[in-house]
Every structure is written in structure tokens, then in C-alpha cells.
Motif scaffolding. Structure first.
Motif, short mmCIF file in Angstrom:
data_model
loop_
_atom_site.label_atom_id
_atom_site.label_comp_id
_atom_site.label_asym_id
_atom_site.label_seq_id
_atom_site.Cartn_x
_atom_site.Cartn_y
_atom_site.Cartn_z
N ASN A 307 0.81 -1.22 0.00
CA ASN A 307 0.00 0.00 0.00
C ASN A 307 0.84 1.27 0.00
OD1 ASN A 307 -2.51 1.23 -0.16
ND2 ASN A 307 -2.59 1.59 2.04
N GLU A 308 1.98 1.21 -0.68
CA GLU A 308 2.80 2.41 -0.88
C GLU A 308 3.64 2.23 -2.14
OE1 GLU A 308 5.01 2.33 2.85
OE2 GLU A 308 6.78 1.61 1.79
N ASP A 309 4.05 3.35 -2.71
CA ASP A 309 4.86 3.28 -3.92
C ASP A 309 6.25 2.74 -3.60
OD1 ASP A 309 2.73 4.44 -5.14
OD2 ASP A 309 3.71 6.35 -5.62
N PRO A 310 6.82 1.92 -4.48
CA PRO A 310 8.19 1.43 -4.26
C PRO A 310 9.20 2.53 -4.53
CG PRO A 310 7.41 0.71 -6.40
CD PRO A 310 6.25 1.42 -5.75
N THR A 311 10.40 2.34 -4.04
CA THR A 311 11.50 3.27 -4.26
C THR A 311 12.72 2.48 -4.70
OG1 THR A 311 12.46 3.09 -2.06
CG2 THR A 311 10.63 4.65 -2.31
N VAL A 312 13.80 3.21 -4.93
CA VAL A 312 15.03 2.52 -5.32
C VAL A 312 15.49 1.57 -4.21
CG1 VAL A 312 16.61 4.32 -4.49
CG2 VAL A 312 17.29 2.88 -6.40
N PHE A 313 15.18 1.89 -2.95
CA PHE A 313 15.58 1.00 -1.85
C PHE A 313 14.73 -0.28 -1.82
CE2 PHE A 313 17.71 4.84 -0.72
CZ PHE A 313 18.87 4.40 -0.13
N SER A 314 13.49 -0.17 -2.28
CA SER A 314 12.66 -1.37 -2.44
C SER A 314 13.30 -2.30 -3.46
CB SER A 314 11.26 -0.99 -2.91
OG SER A 314 10.73 0.11 -2.22
N VAL A 315 13.83 -1.70 -4.53
CA VAL A 315 14.50 -2.47 -5.58
C VAL A 315 15.75 -3.14 -5.03
CG1 VAL A 315 15.66 -2.35 -7.82
CG2 VAL A 315 13.59 -1.02 -7.43
N TYR A 316 16.53 -2.39 -4.23
CA TYR A 316 17.73 -3.00 -3.62
C TYR A 316 17.35 -4.27 -2.85
CZ TYR A 316 20.34 1.41 -4.40
OH TYR A 316 20.95 2.51 -4.95
N GLY A 317 16.33 -4.16 -2.00
CA GLY A 317 15.91 -5.31 -1.20
C GLY A 317 15.50 -6.49 -2.07
N TYR A 318 14.72 -6.21 -3.10
CA TYR A 318 14.22 -7.25 -3.99
C TYR A 318 15.37 -7.95 -4.73
CZ TYR A 318 11.17 -9.39 -7.54
OH TYR A 318 10.51 -10.28 -8.35
N THR A 319 16.30 -7.15 -5.26
CA THR A 319 17.38 -7.74 -6.06
C THR A 319 18.42 -8.46 -5.20
OG1 THR A 319 18.51 -5.59 -6.12
CG2 THR A 319 17.11 -6.13 -7.98
N VAL A 320 18.60 -8.02 -3.96
CA VAL A 320 19.50 -8.72 -3.04
C VAL A 320 19.02 -10.16 -2.84
CG1 VAL A 320 20.20 -8.90 -0.61
CG2 VAL A 320 20.43 -6.72 -1.80
N ILE A 321 17.72 -10.33 -2.55
CA ILE A 321 17.18 -11.67 -2.35
C ILE A 321 17.20 -12.46 -3.67
CG2 ILE A 321 15.10 -13.01 -1.76
CD1 ILE A 321 16.44 -11.81 0.68
N ASP A 322 16.87 -11.80 -4.77
CA ASP A 322 16.88 -12.48 -6.06
C ASP A 322 18.28 -13.04 -6.37
OD1 ASP A 322 15.30 -13.04 -8.59
OD2 ASP A 322 17.05 -12.00 -9.42
N SER A 323 19.31 -12.25 -6.07
CA SER A 323 20.69 -12.71 -6.32
C SER A 323 21.06 -13.86 -5.39
CB SER A 323 21.66 -11.54 -6.13
OG SER A 323 21.38 -10.50 -7.04
N PHE A 324 20.61 -13.78 -4.13
CA PHE A 324 20.87 -14.88 -3.19
C PHE A 324 20.22 -16.17 -3.71
CE2 PHE A 324 19.61 -17.69 0.22
CZ PHE A 324 20.82 -17.86 0.89
#
Length: 391
Positions: A307-324
């Protein structure tokens, strides 16, 4: 069964040997059905906005994976602790995650000083520090087998971007305003070394203490020196304060910040006066009406979940887990610290929808890449204005 004295002694010796064996001998945090990961974020301090966004991004990717059945039958359990952006609290959080929760790896830990404080706790128990959210060189230097970093450093960003922008804008006098701490100094060092490559030096340097709110003397100094390009070793409040003060004085040089200033908060809090600011960045801020359909789809999925817009830090979190996830899948069914490191030794993470450059790792290479791009604030929105640059 009654033990003879010799049997009892050998049993005691065996028990002692087991207790003396390192807790990580069989890679803690990896069970038959679960992989336990830990993360330390600022959820209550000055960067709480960033910390919550990173946590949300990580949670979104974990939930996607678990809905699909996990990694080789193992789902991810993510435990997030709060540091309040305090290194002492980061140590306590690391101790809990490593010793009590027995995490397999620390992922996406926010903050330079916080990571430096927590890493010794982790490394004592063979726990990997995977893709911390900080662009400090210490995240991969000096070399340690348990360090993995994804962000082009502040130093590398500035060393590449400053000479590029000087040439594009035909700048004659380059100056800087930076925070008087390790972060600000890294921006300054990169800018200095970048200028050397084109036979230039800084005309003026001015600094401020962390937490400063008045930048009138610093800006007056820059204006008096007639600087036409100003490098900013600033984060949020100082970027807005410095540029805002300059605009009021009728002083309008080219401003260049690092990825620390690449956040939607600059234009949300600073308004129209922030237009024109350049910043280095590695992944782009995901706008809901983004021209790229994959980013738009992802951003709407994120908004539906939180219920909020994503930011560049949301992307960091997402891609960190994706890379793991990519590395763990490559490591195979017998996931352990050793097999994970072996997988990372030949790991190539492809460029993604968010604009990340391809990342490559190796036995002695713990930073995926040192490339960044330039963005500029135009009409209160970050626009990518360059291809990847490297020094």
C-alpha cells in the motif's frame, strides 16, 4: 545401560569434542525444508524510511519464491532486526541473528558503520555478509571469503562521473561540499582522483558536520570561488539544504551527487528547486507509470502488497534476495557455506529490468561490478541520462 568408567570417559570426550566443534561445521541455517536468513535494517532511526523499503522489497521476493516452492524444496525464512542506525545496536542484532536464530547468511544489511560493527560477529561463525546496502569499499576490501558486495562504490561512482560531466558541461572550476565523515570523504576522494585523469584539481572544498542544517557559509564560499560544477558528498537533508540555499542566492552551478542522493525524497521534500541535480545511480527508481512495462508491472505488484509506492531501496531489497536465490540454486541441493562460495566463484548475475549492470564474481572478486549511470532530476522525476560509465 550402565556405562563403565572408560566408556563414560570416552562419551564425555566425544561430547566435549562436539561442543568444541564450530557451530557452523554443517552450515547453520540450512534445514531440510528451510533456509534461515537474517537482515539488519534501520526501522526506527534516521534512515527508517530506507530500512522499511528494503525490508518490503526483500519480503516481496521471499514471498514469490516460497509460493513457487522454494529453492530445491527449501523455503526462505527471513528475520529482520532493527539497528536504529546505531552500530552498537547492529552488533546486538547480529549476535541474536547469528547465535540465537542461527542464520545461514546476513542479507542486505543497511549502513556502512553498522556492517563494519556486525561483520566480526558473523565471520566468527562463518556467516556470509551478502550484498549489504552501502556503497563503501570496506564491503569487499580487504578481501574476505565471506564478503560479497553489489554496489559500485561512492569512490568509483565519482571517479567516473566527475570527468564525464566536466567535459559535457565544459566546466572550468570544480568545487565540492561534503559531509565531514567517511562517506563524504569517499565521495571527495573519488572526485579528486577523477579530476586528476583530465588534468584538473578542485578549486574549492568545503565541508560540514553530520546533522548540519545551515549551509549558508559553505554555499557563499562556493559562489565566491565562481565554481560552475559542485560535487555533493551529501545524503538527503544536506542535498536539499545546500541546493535550496544556492537557489536563494541566485547561484546555479551544475550539482552532482552520489547514489546516496539518488532518492525520490529529494524531489518530494525539496520541490522544484531540486530540478537539474545530477546523481550517480546503479538501479533506477521504479515509478508506477514507468515507460518500461516490466517495471510498471513490478511497481504495481509492490504497491498492492504494501500500500505504498516502491522506491530505489525497495528495488535494492528485492534484487539482493533475487541474487541470493540465484546463487543458492546454483549451489545445488547440498547447500552449505562452502557450496555457496563455490557457486559464487563463477557467478554471473545478468542485467535486470531495473537497470542493474551485469555482475560477475570470482575466487578473488567480491564486488560484482563498479559501473554506474547518471540520472538527472527533470520536472520532479529522475531521468536516466547516460549509459554505464566506469573509470
Amino acid at each position: 545401560m550402565k556405562l563403565t568408567s572408560s566408556t563414560a570417559l570416552s562419551a564425555l570426550a566425544c561430547a566435549a569434542a562436539l561442543s568444541a566443534a564450530p557451530a557452523w561445521a554443517q552450515s547453520q541455517g540450512v534445514g531440510k525444508t528451510e533456509i534461515t536468513l537474517g537482515s539488519i535494517q534501520d526501522l526506527s532511526g534516521p534512515l527508517a524510511g530506507f530500512g522499511k523499503q528494503i525490508r518490503n522489497g526483500m519480503t516481496l521476493r521471499v514471498d514469490e519464491l516460497n509460493e513457487q516452492g522454494g529453492i530445491n524444496g527449501r523455503k526462505i525464512k527471513l528475520i529482520v532486526e532493527d539497528s536504529g542506525y546505531d552500530p552498537k545496536k547492529a552488533v546486538l542484532a547480529a549476535q541474536k541473528l547469528v547465535n540465537q536464530d542461527k542464520i545461514f547468511a546476513m542479507v542486505g544489511h543497511l549502513g556502512t558503520a553498522q556492517n563494519l560493527a556486525a561483520m566480526p560477529v558473523q565471520f566468527e561463525k562463518n556467516v556470509i555478509n551478502f550484498f549489504p546496502v552501502t556503497a563503501a569499499r570496506e564491503m569487499y576490501e580487504p578481501f574476505h571469503k565471506l564478503k560479497y558486495s553489489f554496489a559500485a562504490t561512492y569512490y568509483d561512482q565519482m571517479k567516473a562521473a566527475v570527468p564525464k560531466l566536466v567535459k559535457e558541461k565544459n566546466a572550468k572550476k570544480v568545487c565540492s561540499m561534503y559531509q565531514d565523515d567517511e562517506f563524504g570523504l569517499e565521495v571527495q576522494r573519488g572526485a579528486d582522483d577523477g579530476l586528476k585523469t583530465i588534468g584538473m584539481t578542485m578549486v574549492e572544498k568545503t565541508s560540514f558536520k553530520r546533522g548540519a542544517t545551515d549551509f549558508s557559509s559553505q554555499v557563499a564560499k562556493l559562489k565566491a570561488s565562481e565554481c560552475d560544477l559542485v560535487v555533493l558528498g551529501t545524503i538527503i537533508r544536506e542535498t536539499i539544504g545546500g541546493i535550496g540555499t544556492a537557489r536563494k542566492l541566485g547561484y546555479n552551478p551544475v550539482f552532482l551527487g552520489s547514489s546516496a542522493a539518488y532518492t525520490d525524497l529529494i524531489h518530494k521534500l525539496g520541490g522544484k528547486a531540486m530540478d537539474g541535480l545530477y546523481a550517480t545511480m546503479t538501479v533506477q527508481n521504479p515509478y508506477l507509470d514507468e515507460a518500461s512495462q516490466p517495471i510498471r508491472f513490478w511497481a504495481n505488484k509492490y504497491k498492492t502488497a504494501f500500500n505504498e509506492d516502491p522506491t530505489v531501496f525497495s528495488v535494492y531489497g528485492y534484487t539482493v534476495i533475487d541474487s541470493f536465490i540465484r546463487a543458492s540454486q546454483k549451489a545445488g541441493a547440498s547447500l552449505s557455506t562452502d557450496s555457496f562460495i563455490k557457486a559464487m566463484d563463477t557467478m554471473v548475475i545478468p542485467a535486470d529490468i531495473f537497470g542493474s549492470s551485469e555482475a560477475k564474481f570470482g575466487p578473488q572478486k567480491r564486488l560484482g561490478n563498479n559501473q554506474s549511470r547518471l540520472s538527472q532530476l527533470q520536472d520532479a522525476r529522475w531521468k536516466v541520462v547516460s549509459d554505464y560509465i566506469t573509470h
